[in-house]
Design a protein around this motif. Structure first.
Motif, PDB file in Angstrom:
ATOM      1  N   ILE A 316       0.834  -1.208   0.000  1.00 31.69           N
ATOM      2  CA  ILE A 316       0.000   0.000   0.000  1.00 31.69           C
ATOM      3  C   ILE A 316       0.865   1.254   0.000  1.00 31.69           C
ATOM      4  CG2 ILE A 316      -1.758   1.294   1.260  1.00 31.69           C
ATOM      5  CD1 ILE A 316      -3.017  -1.326   2.059  1.00 31.69           C
ATOM      6  N   PRO A 317       1.776   1.431   0.987  1.00 29.90           N
ATOM      7  CA  PRO A 317       2.631   2.624   0.892  1.00 29.90           C
ATOM      8  C   PRO A 317       3.523   2.615  -0.347  1.00 29.90           C
ATOM      9  CG  PRO A 317       3.314   1.222   2.733  1.00 29.90           C
ATOM     10  CD  PRO A 317       2.002   0.700   2.241  1.00 29.90           C
ATOM     11  N   MET A 318       3.880   1.418  -0.828  1.00 25.61           N
ATOM     12  CA  MET A 318       4.727   1.391  -2.020  1.00 25.61           C
ATOM     13  C   MET A 318       4.000   1.979  -3.219  1.00 25.61           C
ATOM     14  SD  MET A 318       6.170  -1.780  -4.227  1.00 25.61           S
ATOM     15  CE  MET A 318       5.375  -1.666  -5.797  1.00 25.61           C
ATOM     16  N   LEU A 319       2.746   1.561  -3.409  1.00 26.99           N
ATOM     17  CA  LEU A 319       2.034   1.989  -4.615  1.00 26.99           C
ATOM     18  C   LEU A 319       1.477   3.401  -4.500  1.00 26.99           C
ATOM     19  CD1 LEU A 319       0.243  -1.313  -5.564  1.00 26.99           C
ATOM     20  CD2 LEU A 319       1.929  -0.092  -6.924  1.00 26.99           C
ATOM     21  N   THR A 320       1.055   3.776  -3.303  1.00 27.43           N
ATOM     22  CA  THR A 320       0.407   5.081  -3.193  1.00 27.43           C
ATOM     23  C   THR A 320       1.390   6.189  -2.845  1.00 27.43           C
ATOM     24  OG1 THR A 320      -0.168   4.627  -0.904  1.00 27.43           O
ATOM     25  CG2 THR A 320      -1.827   4.119  -2.561  1.00 27.43           C
ATOM     26  N   LEU A 321       2.501   5.855  -2.206  1.00 24.82           N
ATOM     27  CA  LEU A 321       3.464   6.890  -1.836  1.00 24.82           C
ATOM     28  C   LEU A 321       4.823   6.688  -2.489  1.00 24.82           C
ATOM     29  CD1 LEU A 321       2.663   6.974   1.976  1.00 24.82           C
ATOM     30  CD2 LEU A 321       2.022   8.687   0.297  1.00 24.82           C
ATOM     31  N   GLY A 322       5.032   5.531  -3.087  1.00 31.10           N
ATOM     32  CA  GLY A 322       6.329   5.274  -3.704  1.00 31.10           C
ATOM     33  C   GLY A 322       7.408   4.921  -2.706  1.00 31.10           C
ATOM     34  N   LEU A 323       7.004   4.486  -1.505  1.00 29.05           N
ATOM     35  CA  LEU A 323       7.992   4.129  -0.484  1.00 29.05           C
ATOM     36  C   LEU A 323       8.216   2.624  -0.464  1.00 29.05           C
ATOM     37  CD1 LEU A 323       7.035   6.341   2.575  1.00 29.05           C
ATOM     38  CD2 LEU A 323       9.048   6.521   1.127  1.00 29.05           C
ATOM     39  N   PRO A 324       9.370   2.143  -0.876  1.00 31.68           N
ATOM     40  CA  PRO A 324       9.615   0.711  -0.845  1.00 31.68           C
ATOM     41  C   PRO A 324      10.051   0.250   0.543  1.00 31.68           C
ATOM     42  CG  PRO A 324      11.485   1.835  -1.809  1.00 31.68           C
ATOM     43  CD  PRO A 324      10.504   2.898  -1.399  1.00 31.68           C
ATOM     44  N   ARG A 342       3.977   5.840 -12.516  1.00 25.58           N
ATOM     45  CA  ARG A 342       4.569   6.417 -11.310  1.00 25.58           C
ATOM     46  C   ARG A 342       3.687   6.107 -10.116  1.00 25.58           C
ATOM     47  NH1 ARG A 342       9.783   8.502 -11.510  1.00 25.58           N
ATOM     48  NH2 ARG A 342      10.166   8.462 -13.724  1.00 25.58           N
ATOM     49  N   PRO A 343       4.282   5.592  -9.030  1.00 22.64           N
ATOM     50  CA  PRO A 343       3.482   5.399  -7.823  1.00 22.64           C
ATOM     51  C   PRO A 343       2.938   6.743  -7.362  1.00 22.64           C
ATOM     52  CG  PRO A 343       5.642   4.393  -7.597  1.00 22.64           C
ATOM     53  CD  PRO A 343       5.677   5.199  -8.850  1.00 22.64           C
ATOM     54  N   GLY A 344       1.727   6.751  -6.863  1.00 22.76           N
ATOM     55  CA  GLY A 344       1.135   8.005  -6.406  1.00 22.76           C
ATOM     56  C   GLY A 344      -0.282   7.782  -5.968  1.00 22.76           C
ATOM     57  N   PRO A 345      -0.897   8.826  -5.445  1.00 20.99           N
ATOM     58  CA  PRO A 345      -2.235   8.669  -4.866  1.00 20.99           C
ATOM     59  C   PRO A 345      -3.269   8.199  -5.883  1.00 20.99           C
ATOM     60  CG  PRO A 345      -1.635  10.996  -5.059  1.00 20.99           C
ATOM     61  CD  PRO A 345      -0.402  10.203  -5.355  1.00 20.99           C
ATOM     62  N   THR A 346      -2.993   8.421  -7.166  1.00 14.49           N
ATOM     63  CA  THR A 346      -4.012   8.076  -8.148  1.00 14.49           C
ATOM     64  C   THR A 346      -3.721   6.765  -8.870  1.00 14.49           C
ATOM     65  OG1 THR A 346      -2.810   9.456  -9.701  1.00 14.49           O
ATOM     66  CG2 THR A 346      -4.696  10.457  -8.609  1.00 14.49           C
TER      67      THR A 346
ATOM     68  N   ARG B 190      10.298  13.213  -0.401  1.00 15.96           N
ATOM     69  CA  ARG B 190       9.062  13.679  -1.023  1.00 15.96           C
ATOM     70  C   ARG B 190       7.874  13.410  -0.114  1.00 15.96           C
ATOM     71  NH1 ARG B 190       8.408   9.892  -4.804  1.00 15.96           N
ATOM     72  NH2 ARG B 190      10.268  10.766  -5.727  1.00 15.96           N
ATOM     73  N   VAL B 191       7.804  12.186   0.431  1.00 13.79           N
ATOM     74  CA  VAL B 191       6.678  11.842   1.303  1.00 13.79           C
ATOM     75  C   VAL B 191       6.658  12.751   2.533  1.00 13.79           C
ATOM     76  CG1 VAL B 191       5.735  10.041   2.786  1.00 13.79           C
ATOM     77  CG2 VAL B 191       6.489   9.485   0.478  1.00 13.79           C
ATOM     78  N   ALA B 192       7.844  13.128   3.022  1.00 16.20           N
ATOM     79  CA  ALA B 192       7.903  14.017   4.179  1.00 16.20           C
ATOM     80  C   ALA B 192       7.291  15.378   3.856  1.00 16.20           C
ATOM     81  CB  ALA B 192       9.347  14.182   4.646  1.00 16.20           C
ATOM     82  N   VAL B 193       7.413  15.827   2.618  1.00 11.75           N
ATOM     83  CA  VAL B 193       6.788  17.097   2.237  1.00 11.75           C
ATOM     84  C   VAL B 193       5.275  16.892   2.108  1.00 11.75           C
ATOM     85  CG1 VAL B 193       6.743  18.977   0.567  1.00 11.75           C
ATOM     86  CG2 VAL B 193       8.880  17.803   1.035  1.00 11.75           C
ATOM     87  N   VAL B 194       4.873  15.762   1.522  1.00 14.77           N
ATOM     88  CA  VAL B 194       3.444  15.473   1.405  1.00 14.77           C
ATOM     89  C   VAL B 194       2.799  15.440   2.791  1.00 14.77           C
ATOM     90  CG1 VAL B 194       1.747  13.724   0.732  1.00 14.77           C
ATOM     91  CG2 VAL B 194       3.668  14.224  -0.776  1.00 14.77           C
ATOM     92  N   SER B 195       3.490  14.825   3.757  1.00 15.72           N
ATOM     93  CA  SER B 195       2.901  14.714   5.093  1.00 15.72           C
ATOM     94  C   SER B 195       3.079  15.996   5.898  1.00 15.72           C
ATOM     95  CB  SER B 195       3.526  13.536   5.851  1.00 15.72           C
ATOM     96  OG  SER B 195       4.820  13.880   6.288  1.00 15.72           O
TER      97      SER B 195
END
Lengths: 503, 322
Positions: A316-324, A342-346, B190-195
């Motif tokens: 879930i975080p990988m696909l929606t936030l790009g965090l592996p 690109r992984p992201g909210p959409t 990047r996620v840190a800026v989003v949050s």
């Protein structure tokens, strides 16, 4: 219904001969890589990246997912059979799994790991299907202070990992944290404790420590008592879990699944913490006749379910936030990006086939693994019948070649030998290596998040108690410590430890 | 025995030949391309795409070997120390060639131990801020930073990363002071800026795009002198009012010093051809990179200019490592 429709899209996409084939190939490759001690995910990545170029995104991801689960499961196999955890998540499996193998119950241990993983994977798949979107924001609520507090709680809880006195396991955790400090300081870039060796600039690798401390150390100890070694491995009692085993493991699998599903959503620390957290939970709640730590089936079932559930929800975080969460998932992001996604909210709404296809493929990958591995159990167990004097040189050779192949560095081979001796010395002194590895895995995260939180707060330590989630987690840790220090209150500890898991 | 003697004879002959004929016959065996970063990252992916095409152009396989660690210094040192026979090449980056030498004690000297072949890619960054910061333009951001010195924070991907250097350059040129919060890579930053944990980051445009579209990030300006393909509506730093700001990270092919000129010329031409290939261009674009080739001389000038520029910035900003 929308969810089922989503899963429907996924299964539709996955059920082609080609995709299933890639899934199977991935699972086989992953298992093979996982059972070869010393060869981890990184080596696989280097080998397979070019192949994924040529594939469509879905088959590429399906194959990578297969490899991912396969290697995780393979890592547990070596943890159980020869006490070499392939990854951080199978460290605790090595404790009870290996003891079970010594008692001739390697078969049930391996089967439990496979079945627990499948169950956890199934539950987590449905969780993703149901809650992927709302859950994607959970990771955003966890900043540096929250992660720090979570890791503190994890470390405090893990001081129960070992058998012996709490003081000894605390000491081991601290040694582990100290070993983890070798390498480059993230915040200043300066090299710490590297003694001028460039090879140490990125720290000591996990594989080096686990192969040395667990694997080589255990071999040295086994060689010490020459009369017993063959006896312990020849008595094989049954390959599959009995009905009683199933009764014992069911609650553990449920607990492990719950813990893992939640922690997997936190990419910073979750996946690593999940198996440790689950093991701590089993220590407290397991009701079987064999104590967890002495070769109890619960000690395998819980953590194995937890790490698989976490592996699944960490998509879930990988696909929606790009965090592996680990290198294999980083590669999956790479494979996605090569395909222009690109992984992201959409990502879920813009590429539904891909998202749901991946979810479905993870589940199918799990099934393939069970189908693949249940028949293999007999083979693995027979491996243990090989006289130890033939087995141990092979293990050592595989370990050394594997470690060298991954890093191409002789320094690491020397380090494996050093940690082997250290592992033996620790075992003789009745220090257990599991807490050390836990400190080693979590130490860098602890330091990184602590310092980051202080940079963000401009040096104000109040940040840890001003933020509610962080304050709550730290409060739990403090309470746990107080209760541990007061032997009179020990009986009530169970009550306290229910809190952190329900947050 | 006969086999052995024949082999020895061949080996001896081969040794004599290496000096004279090698350059003409090159490449007669597979070429190793050393990548100083881990598999799966943007640098590695672009190296593999190029290696794939170079294999076709040169008629010999080009094999990527990842020698990772110490911010890329291990791989570069390895490449610099390799035999200069054209069979080991190095895939370098702006950071390893022009900022690391100012930050770390390295086992190599870029100008002495390596020779340039061709530039391979360029990558712009885009300055994005969290929406709750309440600024939409560079002008507003600089005004806010001046109003609250040292209060705004930017995420970085580690000391010496382009993500950090580009932000430091902004600080210096706009005469503002901010705090750096390092993360383990640009995704975390990047996620840190989003949050909302930090205020801004210099991100790669395609990675930031989904978050810009969803309103989780506000794009302020791109770092290069021209607008970015994926973000045509976002102004450049210069357009946004910061005169003289122009920065793009890059990748390049290098060879160990002493590699025959003919070989360098061959690789450089093959690289230019490879980077003009339609499929390669598309794959680079998908990875968020612009394929850009150059002559060895142009690359040398770029390295000299960037080394000087980042040296001044490192010194002026007081970034110290050891």
């Amino acid at each position: 219904m929308e969810i089922l429709a989503g899963l429907g899209i996924g299964f539709n996409a996955v059920f082609s001969f080609e995709n299933l084939l890639y899934c199977l190939v991935g699972a086989i490759l992953g298992t093979a890589i996982g059972v070869l001690p010393g060869i981890g995910a990184t080596a696989t990545i280097a080998l397979l990246l070019p192949i994924t170029f040529a594939l469509d995104p879905l088959p590429a991801l399906i194959m990578l997912a297969g490899i991912y689960y396969g290697s995780q499961y393979g890592g547990s196999t070596t943890a159980i059979l020869v006490r070499i955890p392939g990854e951080g998540s199978s460290v605790v499996t090595a404790i009870d799994g290996y003891k079970m193998a010594q008692k001739g119950r390697a078969g049930p241990a391996l089967a439990t790991a496979a079945l627990g993983s499948l169950f956890a994977g199934t539950v987590a798949t449905f969780l993703i299907a149901l809650f992927a979107l709302p859950l994607s924001h959970l990771a955003l609520r966890f900043g540096a202070a929250e992660y720090f507090a979570l890791i503190v709680l994890g470390l405090v809880a893990s001081s129960t990992l070992a058998h012996g006195p709490v003081l000894k396991s605390l000491a081991m955790i601290i040694v582990g944290i100290m070993l983890s400090m070798v390498g480059t300081d993230l915040y200043t870039g300066s090299h710490r404790l590297t003694f001028g060796y460039m090879a140490l600039a990125d720290g000591i690798s996990f594989v080096v420590i686990s192969v040395g401390l667990f694997g080589i150390g255990e071999i040295i100890r086994n060689l010490e008592n020459t009369t017993q070694q063959d006896l312990t491995t020849t008595r094989v009692k049954g390959l599959f879990p009995t009905l009683r085993d199933f009764r014992l493991m069911t609650p553990s699998i449920l607990r492990g699944t719950a813990i893992g599903s939640f922690l997997g959503l936190l990419p910073g620390a979750g996946a690593t913490l999940s198996s440790f957290a689950s093991y701590s939970a089993e220590k407290r709640f397991a009701k079987g006749p064999v104590k967890v730590g002495d070769g109890a089936i619960e000690g395998v079932a819980g953590p194995e379910s937890a790490n698989n559930a976490a592996a699944q929800t960490s998509f879930i975080p990988m696909l929606t936030l790009g965090l592996p969460a680990n290198p294999v998932m980083a590669l999956m992001i790479g494979a996605l990006i090569i395909q222009g996604i690109r992984p992201g909210p959409t990502v879920i709404s813009s590429n539904p086939e891909l998202f749901w296809g991946l979810v479905a493929s993870m589940w199918i990958g799990n099934i393939f693994l069970v189908i693949l591995n249940l028949p293999l159990i007999g083979l693995w167990v027979r491996l243990l019948l090989i006289p130890y004097r033939y087995l141990f040189p092979a293990i050592i050779a595989f370990c050394m070649v594997g470690v060298y192949a991954v890093s191409l560095s002789t320094v690491e081979v020397v380090l494996v030998s050093f940690f082997g001796l250290m592992g033996y010395a620790l075992m003789r002194l009745r220090f257990e290596p599991a807490p050390l590895l836990m400190g080693f895995v979590l130490g860098p995260l602890l330091e990184e998040q602590f310092r980051r939180a202080l940079i963000i707060s401009r040096g104000d330590p109040l940040i840890f108690i001003e933020r509610p989630i962080s304050a709550g987690l730290l409060g739990c840790s403090l309470l746990a410590l107080v209760l541990m220090a007061l032997p009179g209150l020990r009986k009530k500890r169970n009550v306290v430890f229910q809190e952190p898991e329900s947050i | 025995m006969i086999v052995r003697r024949t082999f020895l004879g061949l080996a001896a002959a081969a040794c004599i030949l290496t000096g004279a004929a090698a350059a003409q016959e090159w490449p007669s065996k597979p070429i190793t391309l050393v990548v100083p970063f881990a598999p799966g990252g943007a640098t590695d992916v672009s190296a593999r795409i190029l290696a794939d095409q170079l294999s076709k152009e040169l008629g010999q396989s080009v094999v990527v070997e990842n020698r990772t660690g110490a911010a890329g210094n291990i791989g570069v040192a390895y490449g610099a120390a390799a035999a200069p026979d054209g069979y080991t090449l190095l895939y370098a980056t702006m950071g390893t060639m022009t900022t690391n030498p100012h930050l770390y004690e390295t086992d190599f000297d870029v100008m002495e131990d390596l020779v340039p072949i061709s530039k391979t890619f360029e990558v712009d960054h885009v300055l994005v801020v969290r929406p709750s910061l309440g600024v939409d333009t560079l002008e507003e951001l600089i005004a806010l930073a001046k109003e609250k010195p040292e209060e705004l924070s930017y995420g970085s991907a580690g000391i010496g990363s382009s993500v950090q250097m580009f932000a430091v350059m902004l600080e210096m040129m706009a005469d503002i002071e901010m705090r750096q919060v390092p993360y383990k890579g640009s995704a975390e930053a990047r996620v840190a800026v989003v949050s909302g944990e930090v205020d801004m980051v210099m991100d790669s445009p395609p990675s930031a795009l989904p978050h810009i579209e969803s309103g989780e990030l506000v794009a302020i300006a791109v770092t290069n002198s021209r607008r970015n393909r994926t973000l045509p509506d976002v102004p450049t730093m210069q357009e946004a009012g910061l005169e003289g700001y122009e920065a793009a990270a890059w990748g390049a092919l290098m060879a160990p010093a002493g590699t025959p000129d003919e070989v360098i010329q061959k690789v450089s031409e093959a690289t230019q051809a490879a980077l003009a290939n339609e499929e390669v261009i598309n794959r680079y674009h998908d990875s968020g990179l612009d394929p850009v080739s150059s002559s060895p001389e142009e690359l040398r000038d770029l390295i000299i200019a960037d080394t000087k520029r980042w040296g001044e910035i490192v010194e002026a900003a007081g970034i110290r490592v050891e």
